[in-house]
Design a protein around this motif. Structure first.
Motif, PDB file in Angstrom:
ATOM      1  N   ILE A  25      35.585  28.531  38.468  1.00 12.47           N
ATOM      2  CA  ILE A  25      36.963  29.257  38.199  1.00 12.47           C
ATOM      3  C   ILE A  25      38.170  28.677  39.514  1.00 12.47           C
ATOM      4  N   ARG A 141      37.826  35.104  36.016  1.00 13.14           N
ATOM      5  CA  ARG A 141      37.769  34.432  34.784  1.00 13.14           C
ATOM      6  C   ARG A 141      38.939  35.165  33.864  1.00 13.14           C
ATOM      7  N   ALA A 142      39.028  36.295  34.092  1.00 12.96           N
ATOM      8  CA  ALA A 142      40.250  36.838  33.184  1.00 12.96           C
ATOM      9  C   ALA A 142      41.457  36.220  33.618  1.00 12.96           C
ATOM     10  N   GLN A 145      41.739  32.488  32.356  1.00 13.86           N
ATOM     11  CA  GLN A 145      41.991  32.451  30.887  1.00 13.86           C
ATOM     12  C   GLN A 145      43.542  32.648  30.513  1.00 13.86           C
ATOM     13  N   SER A 148      45.347  29.829  31.334  1.00 13.31           N
ATOM     14  CA  SER A 148      44.922  28.637  30.374  1.00 13.31           C
ATOM     15  C   SER A 148      45.751  29.026  28.963  1.00 13.31           C
ATOM     16  N   ARG A 149      46.137  30.197  28.686  1.00 11.85           N
ATOM     17  CA  ARG A 149      46.694  30.853  27.542  1.00 11.85           C
ATOM     18  C   ARG A 149      48.021  30.109  27.606  1.00 11.85           C
TER      19      ARG A 149
END
Length: 169
Positions: A25, A141-142, A145, A148-149
């Motif tokens: 991460i 992690r969230a 993500q 990354s989005r």
């Protein structure tokens, strides 16, 4: 041989094996930040270039149009030079309109700001959140993500709205 330039925001995924998910991460957030800084810089350079194109075509066009008008009105013998100057001014004006440098400059400025915002949010995570192993296990992690989005949306070459740029919580 021409050198291939990488697209803004692109980075190479490495085949590095990390010791634990938390390190993965951390590395992911670092990669997002690095790629975003590069993309922001790339778009800022293109915004400056399009700004120069806009002024390099538009300003001479306006000045030459004024000169052509003054020359044409000054004397009847100046009609031919005035017509030539007017044609050059019209050509520059048409090129400026066709290339639409102002719109390109605005687009690249907005994209640079969006990439910089993403880089700043990733940097904030690195400074404030990543040092906490608990955050890495629970929310890391969230957050990665979400970053990354946002990055993936920027690859669509559209600057996100202000509410889309807020950091993930």
């Amino acid at each position: 041989m021409a050198r291939r330039r990488k697209p803004p925001g692109e980075f190479v995924y490495t085949d590095v094996t990390v010791a634990d998910p938390e390190e993965g991460i951390r590395q992911g957030i670092i990669e997002v930040r690095t790629a975003s800084v590069d993309a922001a810089s790339w778009h800022a350079r293109w915004a400056r270039r399009w700004g120069r194109v806009y002024f390099a075509l538009g300003l001479p066009s306006a000045v030459l149009a004024g000169v052509a008008g003054a020359t044409g009105l000054a004397s009847t013998s100046g009609r031919i030079p005035a017509a030539i100057i007017a044609l050059v001014a019209a050509g520059l004006g048409a090129a400026a309109t066709f290339l639409d440098g102002a719109r390109h400059r605005e687009h690249h400025t907005a994209m640079s700001a969006a990439w910089q915002s993403l880089a700043s949010d990733a940097h904030t995570h690195l400074l404030a959140d990543v040092p906490s192993a608990d955050w890495l296990r629970t929310d890391g992690r969230a957050a990665l993500q979400a970053l990354s989005r946002r990055r993936a949306r920027l690859f669509g070459l559209t600057a996100p709205s202000a509410d889309e740029q807020s950091p993930a919580s």
